[in-house]
Write an enzyme that holds these catalytic residues in place. Structure first.
Site, PDB file in Angstrom:
ATOM      1  N   GLU A  91      59.681  72.486  16.130  1.00 12.17           N
ATOM      2  CA  GLU A  91      59.793  73.710  15.303  1.00 12.17           C
ATOM      3  C   GLU A  91      60.606  74.797  15.690  1.00 12.17           C
ATOM      4  OE1 GLU A  91      55.551  74.190  14.607  1.00 12.17           O
ATOM      5  OE2 GLU A  91      54.984  72.296  13.744  1.00 12.17           O
TER       6      GLU A  91
ATOM      7  N   GLU B 224      54.903  62.581  12.226  1.00  9.34           N
ATOM      8  CA  GLU B 224      53.521  63.070  11.971  1.00  9.34           C
ATOM      9  C   GLU B 224      52.978  62.931  10.748  1.00  9.34           C
ATOM     10  OE1 GLU B 224      53.078  67.236  13.457  1.00  9.34           O
ATOM     11  OE2 GLU B 224      54.326  66.794  15.169  1.00  9.34           O
TER      12      GLU B 224
HETATM   13  C1  XIL Z   1      47.742  69.816  15.269  1.00  9.11           C
HETATM   14  C2  XIL Z   1      46.621  69.101  15.748  1.00  9.11           C
HETATM   15  O1  XIL Z   1      46.596  67.882  14.794  1.00  9.11           O
HETATM   16  C3  XIL Z   1      45.276  69.955  15.904  1.00  9.11           C
HETATM   17  O2  XIL Z   1      44.211  69.099  16.072  1.00  9.11           O
HETATM   18  C4  XIL Z   1      45.830  71.147  16.437  1.00  9.11           C
HETATM   19  O3  XIL Z   1      44.424  71.825  16.243  1.00  9.11           O
HETATM   20  C5  XIL Z   1      46.801  71.841  15.922  1.00  9.11           C
HETATM   21  O4  XIL Z   1      47.896  70.941  16.061  1.00  9.11           O
HETATM   22  N1  XIL Z   1      52.788  70.148  13.879  1.00  9.11           N
HETATM   23  C6  XIL Z   1      52.604  69.551  15.156  1.00  9.11           C
HETATM   24  C7  XIL Z   1      51.247  69.054  15.595  1.00  9.11           C
HETATM   25  O5  XIL Z   1      53.806  69.441  15.859  1.00  9.11           O
HETATM   26  O6  XIL Z   1      51.417  69.167  17.265  1.00  9.11           O
HETATM   27  C8  XIL Z   1      50.155  69.626  15.015  1.00  9.11           C
HETATM   28  O7  XIL Z   1      49.062  69.118  15.528  1.00  9.11           O
HETATM   29  C9  XIL Z   1      50.543  69.659  13.725  1.00  9.11           C
HETATM   30  C10 XIL Z   1      51.659  70.456  13.153  1.00  9.11           C
END
Ligand code: XIL
Length: 370
Positions: free
Chosen positions: A156, A261
């Site tokens: 990010e 994701e």
């Molecule tokens: C999220 C997790 O799923 C949650 O459990 C945590 O509280 C916050 O992070 N982008 C990413 C991930 O790269 O690491 C994030 O995961 C979601 C957004």
């Protein structure tokens, strides 16, 4: 036929075609295309969720750690590493011959504030920050050398405004810090796939900077091999034609692409667009939590079509797509139950709270069989 019409037609056909496919799970249907992953939470990693275990065994051949390899968990205090859950995670991957992913080395979220603080008060100097990062990368990547196949090195770095995000990493270390992160990760494990991961880079404005970032990284000698498209979607956003274009654009730069994701939020999300910024928090409101007692059939079908379309696009690009990873196993554990609004009943994943496969699973399998 226009691509969009074709893909939607394909996805719709997949949704209405009969279930009872002759293949095992998702991973079998896609074995000639790419691996299929799921993010595991700590309980799943430690073997405390038999329901999830069975689903993972049937459908997935890759795993990602939802939170346990993030800096705040793996190195909560200076030189104080916490390897219990990460070691169990990597052992699980080895035992099952999974394609095991590391997430994440450089991110502005879930990194403790001490990392950015100077020894003598005030912000860390560039030298201090680089020294901490180097230690972290060599310790963590080195420990799992040859076992973690793919690392999210930077996460990010582009903001929703389409400019480089003004994170403490960037403000203190500049772009040189990101170059070094890739170089150190490569030194620590020369065989690992090294990824720049981001959300909403389907959006042309943000994508332009993400593409420019990858070019600059390569020109500066960063051994970046892959771009991760997070894929945190809703039923309407983004237009998936943009995903198709995004994969083509990054492929032209000579990097591989992973969907890292994937999830599709069906809940209302006022004025948020396509952000997946974990710092966003909206207030609770019962009107914004409409499916507490289950998902209406029409929405279930829409979800299946949307998932099928994502997979149809990835299949079209299978030469450059290495992996599609779902951000969780069942709806009981999707982060959307708590983000961007707390205490909701989300339905974003492929398996419901009881572990039943949704129509989306057969729809995705049917896409691979057409
Ligand atoms: C999220 C997790 O799923 C949650 O459990 C945590 O509280 C916050 O992070 N982008 C990413 C991930 O790269 O690491 C994030 O995961 C979601 C957004």
């Amino acid at each position: 036929m226009k691509l969009k019409t074709m893909l939607i037609g394909l996805a719709a056909a997949a949704v209405i075609s009969t279930p009872a496919m002759a293949v095992g799970g998702l991973k079998d249907a896609y074995k000639d295309a790419f691996v299929i992953g799921a993010a595991l939470n700590s309980g799943e990693i430690m073997g405390n969720n038999k329901l999830a275990d069975a689903i993972v065994a049937k459908h997935f051949n890759s795993i990602s750690p939802e939170n346990d390899l993030k800096w705040e968990n793996i190195q909560p205090g200076p030189e104080r590493y916490n390897f219990t859950v990460p070691d169990a995670y990597v052992a699980l991957g080895e035992k099952n011959h999974f394609y095991t992913v590391g997430h994440v080395l450089v991110w502005h979220s879930q990194t403790p504030s001490w990392v950015f603080e100077g020894k003598n008060g005030g912000p860390a100097t560039k030298e201090e920050l680089l020294a901490r990062l180097k230690d972290h990368i060599f310790t963590v990547v080195g420990r799992y050398k040859g076992k973690i196949k793919s690392w999210d090195v930077v996460n990010e770095v582009v903001g929703d405004d389409g400019k480089m995000r003004q994170s403490p990493w960037y403000k203190i270390g500049g772009e040189e810090l990101f170059v070094k992160a890739f170089q150190w990760a490569h030194e620590a494990d020369p065989a690992a796939e090294l990824t720049y991961n981001d959300y909403n880079i389907e959006n042309p404005n943000k994508r332009a900077e993400a593409l420019a970032f990858v070019k600059r990284m390569k020109a500066a000698g960063a051994p970046i091999t892959q771009v991760g498209i997070q894929g945190h979607y809703t039923l309407d956003v983004p237009d998936l034609k943009l995903l198709d274009d995004t994969i083509s654009d990054f492929a032209k730069l000579g990097v591989k692409i992973a969907i890292t994701e994937l999830d599709i939020d069906v809940l209302p999300r006022p004025n948020l667009g396509a952000t997946a910024d974990v710092a966003v928090h909206l207030a609770e409101d019962p009107k914004l939590n409409p499916y507490v007692h289950g998902l209406p059939e029409a929405v279930q079908q829409k979800l299946a079509e949307r998932y099928a379309t994502v997979f149809a696009i990835c299949l079209k690009h299978k030469d450059v797509i290495t992996r599609v990873t779902l951000w969780g196993v069942t709806d009981a554990d999707t982060w959307h139950n708590g983000w961007p609004i707390p205490n909701r009943t989300a339905h974003s994943l492929l398996f419901d709270r009881a572990g039943n496969a949704k129509p989306a699973v057969d729809a995705i399998i049917a896409v691979a069989q057409h």
